[in-house]
Enzyme design. Structure first.
Site, PDB file in Angstrom:
ATOM      1  N   ARG A   1       0.883  -1.169   0.000  1.00  0.00           N
ATOM      2  CA  ARG A   1       0.000   0.000   0.000  1.00  0.00           C
ATOM      3  C   ARG A   1       0.923   1.222   0.000  1.00  0.00           C
ATOM      4  NH1 ARG A   1      -2.237  -3.346   4.292  1.00  0.00           N
ATOM      5  NH2 ARG A   1      -4.341  -4.073   3.745  1.00  0.00           N
TER       6      ARG A   1
ATOM      7  N   LYS B   1      -2.228  -1.873   7.886  1.00  0.00           N
ATOM      8  CA  LYS B   1      -3.361  -1.251   8.584  1.00  0.00           C
ATOM      9  C   LYS B   1      -3.410  -1.752  10.025  1.00  0.00           C
ATOM     10  CE  LYS B   1      -6.460  -0.394   4.691  1.00  0.00           C
ATOM     11  NZ  LYS B   1      -7.749  -0.690   4.096  1.00  0.00           N
TER      12      LYS B   1
ATOM     13  N   HIS C   1      -1.844   2.336  -5.960  1.00  0.00           N
ATOM     14  CA  HIS C   1      -2.579   1.095  -5.674  1.00  0.00           C
ATOM     15  C   HIS C   1      -2.636   0.173  -6.898  1.00  0.00           C
ATOM     16  CE1 HIS C   1      -5.021  -1.039  -2.753  1.00  0.00           C
ATOM     17  NE2 HIS C   1      -5.740  -1.470  -3.758  1.00  0.00           N
TER      18      HIS C   1
ATOM     19  N   ARG D   1      -0.023  -2.456  -6.651  1.00  0.00           N
ATOM     20  CA  ARG D   1      -0.391  -3.502  -5.680  1.00  0.00           C
ATOM     21  C   ARG D   1      -1.406  -4.458  -6.313  1.00  0.00           C
ATOM     22  NH1 ARG D   1      -1.156  -4.627  -0.090  1.00  0.00           N
ATOM     23  NH2 ARG D   1      -3.308  -4.808   0.607  1.00  0.00           N
TER      24      ARG D   1
ATOM     25  N   TYR E   1      -9.983 -10.646  -6.468  1.00  0.00           N
ATOM     26  CA  TYR E   1      -9.119 -10.889  -7.621  1.00  0.00           C
ATOM     27  C   TYR E   1      -9.574 -12.099  -8.440  1.00  0.00           C
ATOM     28  CZ  TYR E   1      -6.156  -7.449  -5.476  1.00  0.00           C
ATOM     29  OH  TYR E   1      -5.697  -6.291  -4.942  1.00  0.00           O
TER      30      TYR E   1
ATOM     31  N   HIS F   1      -4.114  -8.793   3.779  1.00  0.00           N
ATOM     32  CA  HIS F   1      -5.574  -8.688   3.903  1.00  0.00           C
ATOM     33  C   HIS F   1      -6.011  -9.445   5.152  1.00  0.00           C
ATOM     34  CE1 HIS F   1      -6.299  -7.994  -0.675  1.00  0.00           C
ATOM     35  NE2 HIS F   1      -6.111  -6.872  -0.031  1.00  0.00           N
TER      36      HIS F   1
END
Length: 299
Positions: free
Chosen positions: A149, A173, A245, A248, A280, A271
């Protein structure tokens, strides 16, 4: 509004301390509640978080549906649901006024994916005659080959580089850390930048360990990374809309297309839920059909 302010402040503290969210994410959550507060003020509605009714929320959602698309509307509803769930848990009220409010259906819109040829062209367009050129090449290579990210890239530290072991430590995150494999060519570009460009900078106090720096010796901003990428896209006449992004996203897509399993991709991307990674899977039905034909015992 003062009534709302104190609840919003408590909620922000909860998001920061208990859920470990970044200031950026907390700002986005708060933004949705402030939209509701503005609507109440504009319409002289004096309800508080404790007594606001489902009808008032419905009016507000009807109001924003005429201003934003379904995706933004869904985000606002989701943000408000989270706030009122918190209000409920804190026993300020006995119900969530958004419980029965439906989120508009939206197809998950995926950003453009770059082909390996397009990534090569973007990197080839970097002017390596400038000190920033070597830095920018290392940045793009790292974004793409590690699937970072943009905030993970700008916060990357020299002490996070474990080249001997072939990994970098990434803080994602909620301050969650993960180890991501790094290829030899990306290592090479980072070392060229670190040893030939970065060590000539006048590094400002507090940024001694930050890997990628601007010419004033400070950490790069997210906006700066966006600008670098946008300028290169213009330079090669790329018709796609791209951002950091996109690299990524391309990283994950190319891994999937080359046979990597979703669980490995999930771990590399950091994730929390496999559901996010599963997006995806909807990318290239043609590719999935080929996988089935090739690997299924009853093809």
């Amino acid at each position: 509004m003062s009534n709302w302010k104190s609840y919003i402040k408590e909620y922000q503290n909860y998001l920061k301390l208990e859920r470990g969210l970044s200031d950026n994410t907390i700002q986005n959550y708060t933004f949705d509640i402030e939209k509701l507060v503005l609507f109440l003020e504009t319409n002289s509605i004096t309800q508080t978080p404790i007594n606001i009714t489902e009808e008032t929320i419905q009016q507000f959602i009807y109001h924003i549906s005429s201003l934003v698309n379904a995706r933004s509307q869904a985000r606002v509803i989701s943000g408000l649901k989270s706030f009122f769930t918190y209000i409920l848990f804190e026993d300020y009220r006995k119900d969530n006024p958004l419980e029965l409010i439906e989120v508009p259906k939206t197809g998950r819109k995926l950003p453009d994916t770059l082909s390996t040829t397009e990534i090569d062209k973007l990197i080839a367009a970097i002017d390596l005659a400038t000190p920033e050129g070597e830095r920018n090449r290392a940045i793009l290579e790292t974004l793409y080959s590690c699937g970072l990210r943009v905030s993970e890239l700008t916060n990357l530290k020299i002490s996070d580089l474990f080249f001997e072991e072939g990994f970098i430590k990434v803080t994602g995150k909620g301050n969650k850390q993960r180890f991501v494999p790094i290829g030899k060519s990306t290592e090479k570009y980072i070392l060229i930048y670190k040893e030939q460009i970065r060590n000539h900078l006048n590094i400002q106090k507090g940024f001694e360990d930050t890997l990628f720096l601007n010419r004033r010796g400070r950490q790069l901003t997210r906006a700066m990374i966006f600008t670098i990428i946008k300028d290169l896209a213009v330079k090669i006449n790329l018709s796609k809309t791209i951002s950091p992004h996109t690299f990524r996203h391309s990283f994950a897509t190319h891994l999937l297309e080359n046979g990597a399993d979703l669980r490995s991709i999930q771990l590399m991307l950091g994730h929390e839920s496999i559901t996010t990674t599963e997006v995806y899977m909807h990318l290239d039905r043609k590719h999935l059909a080929q996988v089935l034909t090739k690997f299924h015992p009853r093809k």
